[in-house]
Design a protein around this motif. Structure first.
Motif, short mmCIF file in Angstrom:
data_model
loop_
_atom_site.label_atom_id
_atom_site.label_comp_id
_atom_site.label_asym_id
_atom_site.label_seq_id
_atom_site.Cartn_x
_atom_site.Cartn_y
_atom_site.Cartn_z
N THR A 132 44.15 59.95 47.60
CA THR A 132 44.10 60.75 46.37
C THR A 132 42.71 60.86 45.77
OG1 THR A 132 44.56 58.87 44.91
CG2 THR A 132 46.46 60.02 45.87
N SER A 133 41.75 60.05 46.25
CA SER A 133 40.39 59.95 45.72
C SER A 133 40.35 59.34 44.32
CB SER A 133 39.66 61.31 45.72
OG SER A 133 40.14 62.15 44.69
N ARG A 134 41.45 58.77 43.86
CA ARG A 134 41.48 58.13 42.54
C ARG A 134 40.71 56.82 42.56
NH1 ARG A 134 45.09 54.63 39.92
NH2 ARG A 134 46.37 54.53 41.81
N ARG A 135 40.02 56.52 41.44
CA ARG A 135 39.26 55.28 41.34
C ARG A 135 40.19 54.08 41.41
NH1 ARG A 135 34.49 54.54 38.51
NH2 ARG A 135 35.08 52.35 38.59
N LEU A 136 39.78 53.08 42.22
CA LEU A 136 40.60 51.88 42.39
C LEU A 136 39.74 50.63 42.24
CD1 LEU A 136 42.79 52.93 45.46
CD2 LEU A 136 43.50 52.85 43.07
N GLY A 137 39.03 50.51 41.14
CA GLY A 137 38.24 49.33 40.90
C GLY A 137 36.86 49.40 41.53
N ALA A 138 36.18 48.26 41.54
CA ALA A 138 34.81 48.19 42.05
C ALA A 138 34.52 46.79 42.55
CB ALA A 138 33.81 48.60 40.98
N LEU A 139 33.62 46.70 43.53
CA LEU A 139 33.14 45.42 44.03
C LEU A 139 31.82 45.14 43.34
CD1 LEU A 139 33.81 45.95 47.85
CD2 LEU A 139 35.38 45.09 46.10
N GLY A 140 31.81 44.20 42.44
CA GLY A 140 30.60 43.89 41.69
C GLY A 140 30.93 43.38 40.31
N PRO A 141 29.91 43.22 39.48
CA PRO A 141 28.52 43.66 39.70
C PRO A 141 27.70 42.67 40.53
CG PRO A 141 28.73 42.69 37.53
CD PRO A 141 30.11 42.69 38.11
N HIS A 142 26.56 43.19 41.04
CA HIS A 142 25.57 42.38 41.74
C HIS A 142 24.31 42.31 40.88
CE1 HIS A 142 28.29 43.99 44.77
NE2 HIS A 142 27.88 43.07 45.63
N GLU A 143 23.45 41.37 41.18
CA GLU A 143 22.18 41.29 40.45
C GLU A 143 21.27 42.45 40.79
OE1 GLU A 143 20.14 37.62 40.70
OE2 GLU A 143 21.88 36.40 40.16
N GLY A 144 21.30 42.89 42.05
CA GLY A 144 20.48 44.02 42.46
C GLY A 144 21.34 45.22 42.81
N ARG A 145 20.71 46.26 43.35
CA ARG A 145 21.42 47.45 43.79
C ARG A 145 22.19 47.14 45.08
NH1 ARG A 145 18.41 50.40 46.02
NH2 ARG A 145 16.45 49.24 45.90
N VAL A 146 23.38 47.68 45.20
CA VAL A 146 24.15 47.51 46.43
C VAL A 146 23.52 48.41 47.50
CG1 VAL A 146 26.39 47.77 47.55
CG2 VAL A 146 26.26 46.93 45.20
N THR A 147 23.04 47.79 48.57
CA THR A 147 22.34 48.53 49.62
C THR A 147 23.15 48.65 50.90
OG1 THR A 147 21.26 46.44 50.20
CG2 THR A 147 20.04 47.96 48.76
N ALA A 148 24.27 47.92 51.00
CA ALA A 148 25.09 47.98 52.20
C ALA A 148 26.51 47.52 51.88
CB ALA A 148 24.50 47.11 53.31
N VAL A 149 27.48 48.14 52.54
CA VAL A 149 28.87 47.72 52.42
C VAL A 149 29.53 47.94 53.79
CG1 VAL A 149 29.56 50.00 51.57
CG2 VAL A 149 31.06 48.04 51.18
N CYS A 150 30.37 46.99 54.19
CA CYS A 150 31.07 47.15 55.46
C CYS A 150 32.43 46.48 55.37
CB CYS A 150 30.26 46.58 56.63
SG CYS A 150 30.24 44.80 56.75
N ALA A 151 33.31 46.86 56.30
CA ALA A 151 34.67 46.34 56.32
C ALA A 151 34.87 45.41 57.50
CB ALA A 151 35.67 47.50 56.40
N GLY A 152 35.66 44.37 57.28
CA GLY A 152 36.05 43.48 58.37
C GLY A 152 37.45 43.82 58.84
N SER A 153 37.88 43.20 59.90
CA SER A 153 39.23 43.45 60.42
C SER A 153 40.26 42.82 59.50
CB SER A 153 39.35 42.89 61.83
OG SER A 153 39.06 41.50 61.84
N SER A 154 41.50 43.30 59.60
CA SER A 154 42.59 42.78 58.76
C SER A 154 42.86 41.32 59.10
CB SER A 154 43.85 43.60 58.95
OG SER A 154 43.68 44.91 58.46
N ARG A 155 43.15 40.55 58.08
CA ARG A 155 43.49 39.14 58.24
C ARG A 155 44.90 38.89 57.70
NH1 ARG A 155 38.81 35.51 58.29
NH2 ARG A 155 36.92 36.73 58.65
#
Length: 312
Positions: free
Chosen positions: A84-107
């Protein structure tokens, strides 16, 4: 004639009022039209979902479940529903700018394991569904790129684009127990694009492709005539593809074979279609996708050499 009164000069007639060709409803529609509406060539308009906005300058990542997408935006990675493209929260905040994000396999305990890196050297592991941070590691350099090729191994490129960069390995027995395991023999003086599979990592270094595989004591380096702008490792480990600033895709077959120094003289296969620099490379099974700066996506099957295009 003499004695007749001179006629007073007349003022020029006022121009007729200019009629508008648009109705009040058209004006209202223009005012209410959102900024993310795209006008198509046939006159139709389409409202594209606006995700990270103009601040999302780094690649986004989709969680392993396929339900959530995270886009770096400032000091957080914004979460959105892939449906739906609806906002679903956020990962953060960080002290600096987020420069990379990646996904791991399901656990078993986390369907959407996510990792984020920042310009301040932070590495954070997250539960992508609850957006809860489960562990944090600190590095002495900015995080340039991330890859999670194995459930228990996270690769972190430390440095800045166009400058020196090194590759670090992080052991992830659990999302709460991540720990550094040391530096791997892959580095660059002019770091560019990065890709990794299980036991293999590739990093561009200006005009050079740097490659490392598990068991190698040092990385292999393959030179090109022009700056490299994209890299992708074949999921079947048959070759490594790179794209350059001239729009050429080069395919290095067999360079993952053997151990130690590659003493076999190799010449990469050359494929040139893009008019401008190759900005991205990715695999979908045997299909290699390449995106050029001109806005065209090429889909080339490495098995039968069939080719399809998606124009801009």
């Amino acid at each position: 004639p003499h004695g007749a009164m001179a006629a007073s000069p007349r003022a020029a007639p006022a121009p007729p009022p200019r009629l508008s060709t648009s109705s009040p409803r058209d004006k209202e529609r223009r005012v209410q039209q959102p900024g993310n509406t795209v006008s198509l060539g046939d006159g139709r308009t389409h409202r594209a979902p606006l995700l990270g906005g103009v601040m999302a300058v780094h690649a986004s990542a989709v969680g392993a479940s396929g339900s959530r997408l995270f886009a770096p935006c400032g000091n957080v990675a914004l979460g959105f529903s892939a449906r739906t493209s609806r906002r679903l929260g956020a990962l953060g905040p960080h002290e600096g700018r987020v420069t990379a994000v990646c996904a791991g396999s399901s656990r078993s305990d986390c369907m959407d394991a996510m990792a984020t890196g920042s310009s301040m050297g932070e590495l954070k592991l997250w539960d992508g569904k609850s957006c809860v941070c489960l562990s944090t590691l600190e590095f002495d350099r900015p995080v340039l790129a991330l890859s999670w090729p194995e459930p228990a191994t996270l690769l972190v490129v430390l440095g800045e684009a166009g400058k020196e960069a090194v590759l670090e390995s992080v052991d992830v027995p659990s999302l709460e127990g991540a720990r550094k395991t040391g530096r791997l023999p892959l580095s660059a003086k002019c770091a560019g694009r990065f890709d990794a599979l299980e036991g293999v990592a590739a990093l561009t270094d200006g005009k050079v492709l740097c490659l490392w595989a598990k068991g190698w004591e040092s990385c292999r380096r393959y030179s090109h005539s022009h700056a490299l702008t994209a890299v992708a490792i074949d999921p079947f480990r048959r070759y490594v593809a790179v794209g350059d600033e001239k729009g050429v895709v080069w395919t290095w077959w067999g360079i993952l074979d053997g151990e130690g120094e590659d003493k076999v003289p190799r010449v990469p296969a050359r494929w040139h279609w893009h008019a401008h620099a190759v900005r991205t490379l990715a695999h979908s099974g045997p299909i290699l996708l390449s995106g050029g700066e001109e806005g065209v996506l090429c889909l080339r099957n490495s098995e039968d050499e069939s080719l399809h295009f998606i124009p801009r």
